[in-house]
Design an enzyme around this catalytic site. Structure first.
Site, PDB file in Angstrom:
ATOM      1  N   ARG A   1       0.827  -1.215   0.000  1.00 11.12           N
ATOM      2  CA  ARG A   1       0.000   0.000   0.000  1.00 11.12           C
ATOM      3  C   ARG A   1       0.857   1.258   0.000  1.00 11.12           C
ATOM      4  O   ARG A   1       1.827   1.357   0.768  1.00 11.12           O
ATOM      5  CB  ARG A   1      -0.906  -0.002   1.239  1.00 11.12           C
ATOM      6  CG  ARG A   1      -2.028  -0.997   1.129  1.00 11.12           C
ATOM      7  CD  ARG A   1      -2.874  -1.064   2.395  1.00 11.12           C
ATOM      8  NE  ARG A   1      -4.042  -1.899   2.153  1.00 11.12           N
ATOM      9  CZ  ARG A   1      -3.996  -3.231   2.196  1.00 11.12           C
ATOM     10  NH1 ARG A   1      -2.869  -3.854   2.484  1.00 11.12           N
ATOM     11  NH2 ARG A   1      -5.077  -3.940   1.960  1.00 11.12           N
TER      12      ARG A   1
ATOM     13  N   ASP B   1      -1.510  -9.794   8.111  1.00 12.82           N
ATOM     14  CA  ASP B   1      -1.464  -9.080   6.835  1.00 12.82           C
ATOM     15  C   ASP B   1      -0.316  -8.082   6.957  1.00 12.82           C
ATOM     16  O   ASP B   1      -0.451  -6.909   6.621  1.00 12.82           O
ATOM     17  CB  ASP B   1      -2.799  -8.367   6.592  1.00 12.82           C
ATOM     18  CG  ASP B   1      -2.950  -7.923   5.148  1.00 12.82           C
ATOM     19  OD1 ASP B   1      -4.057  -7.474   4.768  1.00 12.82           O
ATOM     20  OD2 ASP B   1      -1.962  -8.022   4.388  1.00 12.82           O
TER      21      ASP B   1
ATOM     22  N   HIS C   1      -1.094  -2.492  -4.496  1.00 10.55           N
ATOM     23  CA  HIS C   1      -0.631  -3.505  -5.458  1.00 10.55           C
ATOM     24  C   HIS C   1      -0.611  -3.009  -6.907  1.00 10.55           C
ATOM     25  O   HIS C   1      -1.040  -3.723  -7.815  1.00 10.55           O
ATOM     26  CB  HIS C   1      -1.496  -4.755  -5.358  1.00 10.55           C
ATOM     27  CG  HIS C   1      -1.291  -5.575  -4.129  1.00 10.55           C
ATOM     28  ND1 HIS C   1      -0.205  -5.456  -3.304  1.00 10.55           N
ATOM     29  CD2 HIS C   1      -2.086  -6.528  -3.570  1.00 10.55           C
ATOM     30  CE1 HIS C   1      -0.315  -6.302  -2.294  1.00 10.55           C
ATOM     31  NE2 HIS C   1      -1.447  -6.973  -2.420  1.00 10.55           N
TER      32      HIS C   1
ATOM     33  N   GLU D   1       4.707 -12.698   0.660  1.00  9.08           N
ATOM     34  CA  GLU D   1       5.017 -11.714  -0.390  1.00  9.08           C
ATOM     35  C   GLU D   1       6.374 -11.063  -0.095  1.00  9.08           C
ATOM     36  O   GLU D   1       6.465 -10.063   0.614  1.00  9.08           O
ATOM     37  CB  GLU D   1       3.904 -10.686  -0.475  1.00  9.08           C
ATOM     38  CG  GLU D   1       2.530 -11.305  -0.776  1.00  9.08           C
ATOM     39  CD  GLU D   1       1.365 -10.421  -0.400  1.00  9.08           C
ATOM     40  OE1 GLU D   1       1.290  -9.260  -0.865  1.00  9.08           O
ATOM     41  OE2 GLU D   1       0.501 -10.897   0.381  1.00  9.08           O
TER      42      GLU D   1
ATOM     43  N   HIS E   1       2.115 -13.315  -5.525  1.00  6.92           N
ATOM     44  CA  HIS E   1       0.996 -13.324  -4.566  1.00  6.92           C
ATOM     45  C   HIS E   1       0.288 -14.672  -4.546  1.00  6.92           C
ATOM     46  O   HIS E   1      -0.946 -14.744  -4.458  1.00  6.92           O
ATOM     47  CB  HIS E   1       0.011 -12.214  -4.950  1.00  6.92           C
ATOM     48  CG  HIS E   1      -0.824 -11.708  -3.815  1.00  6.92           C
ATOM     49  ND1 HIS E   1      -1.826 -12.451  -3.235  1.00  6.92           N
ATOM     50  CD2 HIS E   1      -0.798 -10.541  -3.142  1.00  6.92           C
ATOM     51  CE1 HIS E   1      -2.401 -11.759  -2.272  1.00  6.92           C
ATOM     52  NE2 HIS E   1      -1.794 -10.585  -2.197  1.00  6.92           N
ATOM     53  N   SER E   2       1.060 -15.769  -4.613  1.00  4.08           N
ATOM     54  CA  SER E   2       0.435 -17.108  -4.509  1.00  4.08           C
ATOM     55  C   SER E   2      -0.037 -17.345  -3.085  1.00  4.08           C
ATOM     56  O   SER E   2       0.641 -16.992  -2.128  1.00  4.08           O
ATOM     57  CB  SER E   2       1.445 -18.189  -4.890  1.00  4.08           C
ATOM     58  OG  SER E   2       1.729 -18.113  -6.277  1.00  4.08           O
ATOM     59  N   TYR E   3      -1.226 -17.951  -2.980  1.00  6.75           N
ATOM     60  CA  TYR E   3      -1.752 -18.390  -1.680  1.00  6.75           C
ATOM     61  C   TYR E   3      -1.428 -19.884  -1.578  1.00  6.75           C
ATOM     62  O   TYR E   3      -1.961 -20.682  -2.358  1.00  6.75           O
ATOM     63  CB  TYR E   3      -3.264 -18.239  -1.623  1.00  6.75           C
ATOM     64  CG  TYR E   3      -3.826 -16.839  -1.640  1.00  6.75           C
ATOM     65  CD1 TYR E   3      -3.706 -16.020  -2.749  1.00  6.75           C
ATOM     66  CD2 TYR E   3      -4.523 -16.346  -0.540  1.00  6.75           C
ATOM     67  CE1 TYR E   3      -4.259 -14.740  -2.771  1.00  6.75           C
ATOM     68  CE2 TYR E   3      -5.090 -15.070  -0.549  1.00  6.75           C
ATOM     69  CZ  TYR E   3      -4.946 -14.280  -1.665  1.00  6.75           C
ATOM     70  OH  TYR E   3      -5.498 -13.020  -1.679  1.00  6.75           O
TER      71      TYR E   3
HETATM   72  C1  G6D Z   1      -6.209  -7.374   1.229  1.00  9.30           C
HETATM   73  O1  G6D Z   1      -4.836  -6.375   2.901  1.00  9.30           O
HETATM   74  C2  G6D Z   1      -4.922  -7.451   1.999  1.00  9.30           C
HETATM   75  C3  G6D Z   1      -3.752  -7.423   1.054  1.00  9.30           C
HETATM   76  O2  G6D Z   1      -2.536  -7.543   1.774  1.00  9.30           O
HETATM   77  C4  G6D Z   1      -3.908  -8.571   0.064  1.00  9.30           C
HETATM   78  O3  G6D Z   1      -2.817  -8.589  -0.812  1.00  9.30           O
HETATM   79  C5  G6D Z   1      -5.212  -8.380  -0.700  1.00  9.30           C
HETATM   80  O4  G6D Z   1      -6.291  -8.371   0.200  1.00  9.30           O
HETATM   81  C6  G6D Z   1      -5.448  -9.509  -1.681  1.00  9.30           C
HETATM   82  O5  G6D Z   1      -6.322  -6.116   0.642  1.00  9.30           O
END
Ligand code: G6D
Length: 346
Positions: free
Chosen positions: A76, A248, A101, A309, A175-177
């Site tokens: 951010r 986060d 992002h 990340e 940004h893989s989960y």
């Molecule tokens: C939310 O705060 C989170 C971010 O860190 C994340 O990357 C996004 O969702 C997908 O905004």
């Protein structure tokens, strides 16, 4: 070793990398995204360990950045503006009045050019995107290359390279989960994480860094030995509550130690070891996921995936003592993050 390219339509394409141990990785050229990582569990069962959409077109307006290459600036930027070289740059605001992002024209929405390659020891794909001056409000014409390589040591290596013709700002990430249970059987709450970080960055209620670095000692943010992610989910402290009862947050890595992050999932025996030359990593536990998304294996839900990340910190635009994201004209940006997949010793 095997690499193949399959067209999804006349511009979107899917590249599949496979090594000799049947580990395979799919890369979508839209957003230079990882859409599948298939690895064995302790019994040799091959299962997917990342969140993905069954319908590729769902990636088009994906607010979750599944698997995406994120930038020009991951994270951010407060109030969607920054100062550089005596000038104020205004970025598009895509999260209330903040820039998240890379904004509405972020790299996660670009169609990247691809070039696959194969050697005796690895297979890979190089993705390339030229972002024009003032795209999203960022100065500089910038050529960006992201290279994914898979080898027979079970390693996925991501190399980031960029060069700009003007001074600018840049910090890229993936940004893989991840969900090491396999095929999204369960949440990530019981994943055991070891993260070599003694400080994390305090956030305000809008998830904007306050400028304070908090020692992890005696908090749910202490992963220096090993801790289950549920610590900040099931017994949340104030900073976890700001993130909707999870994590986060940006962790500053104690780089004098190797193996920046080690993630273990006890039932499957899967282990993921992350190494990076980045100064920090955002740990995000999928706190915004709800049950409205049709994923490849099942419906989504909160805490179904966790991101790591690796990146520098946009907070450095406001606070001097944070890892900076400045990129001088004609100076190459070169970063590497690797993910090694293994299983617990039997
Ligand atoms: C939310 O705060 C989170 C971010 O860190 C994340 O990357 C996004 O969702 C997908 O905004």
């Amino acid at each position: 070793m095997h690499v193949e390219t399959n067209a999804i339509d006349d511009t979107w394409k899917l590249i599949t990398l496979k090594n000799d141990q049947n580990i395979s990785i799919d890369i979508l050229n839209y957003g230079a995204r990882i859409t599948n990582i298939t690895v064995p569990d302790k019994d040799g069962k091959l299962e997917n360990i990342v969140l993905s959409y069954a319908d590729y077109k769902k990636y088009k307006n994906d607010p979750n950045y599944f698997g995406a290459t994120v930038g020009r600036v991951a994270g951010r930027i407060a109030n969607s503006k920054f100062e550089l070289g005596g000038k104020t740059y205004i970025l598009d605001a895509n999260e209330s009045n903040h820039h998240l992002h890379g904004g509405v024209n972020g790299l996660h929405q670009m169609i990247w050019k691809t070039q696959t390659f194969k050697t005796d020891s690895e297979v890979g794909v190089e993705l390339q995107h030229n972002d024009s001056n003032m795209s999203g409000g960022y100065p500089g014409n910038i050529k960006i290359t992201v290279t994914y390589k898979l080898n027979n040591d079970g390693e996925l290596i991501i190399d980031y390279y960029a060069i700009s013709d003007e001074d600018t700002i840049l910090t890229l990430t993936n940004h893989s989960y991840f969900n090491l249970n396999g095929n999204l059987k369960r949440s990530i709450n019981n994943h055991l994480v070891r993260l070599n970080s003694s400080y994390f960055v305090e956030l305000d209620e809008e998830l904007i860094p306050t400028g304070n670095k908090i020692k992890v000692d005696n908090t749910t943010f202490d992963f220096r030995d090993e801790q289950a992610l549920k610590a900040g989910i099931e017994t949340p402290q104030k900073q976890n509550q700001y993130a909707k009862n999870g994590y986060d947050h940006y962790f500053l890595l104690d780089h004098q130690k190797r193996n920046s992050v080690i993630v273990k999932e006890p039932n499957s025996g899967r282990i993921m070891t992350i190494e990076t030359d980045q100064p920090g990593v955002v740990l995000y536990t999928g706190n915004n996921l709800d049950d409205t998304l049709e994923l490849t294996e099942r419906k989504s839900e909160k805490y179904l995936g966790v991101t790591f990340e690796t990146q520098s910190s946009p907070a450095s635009l406001e606070f001097d003592d944070f890892p900076n994201i400045l990129l001088n004209a004609n100076d190459p940006y070169q970063k590497r993050t690797s993910y090694k997949f293994s299983i617990t010793d039997k």
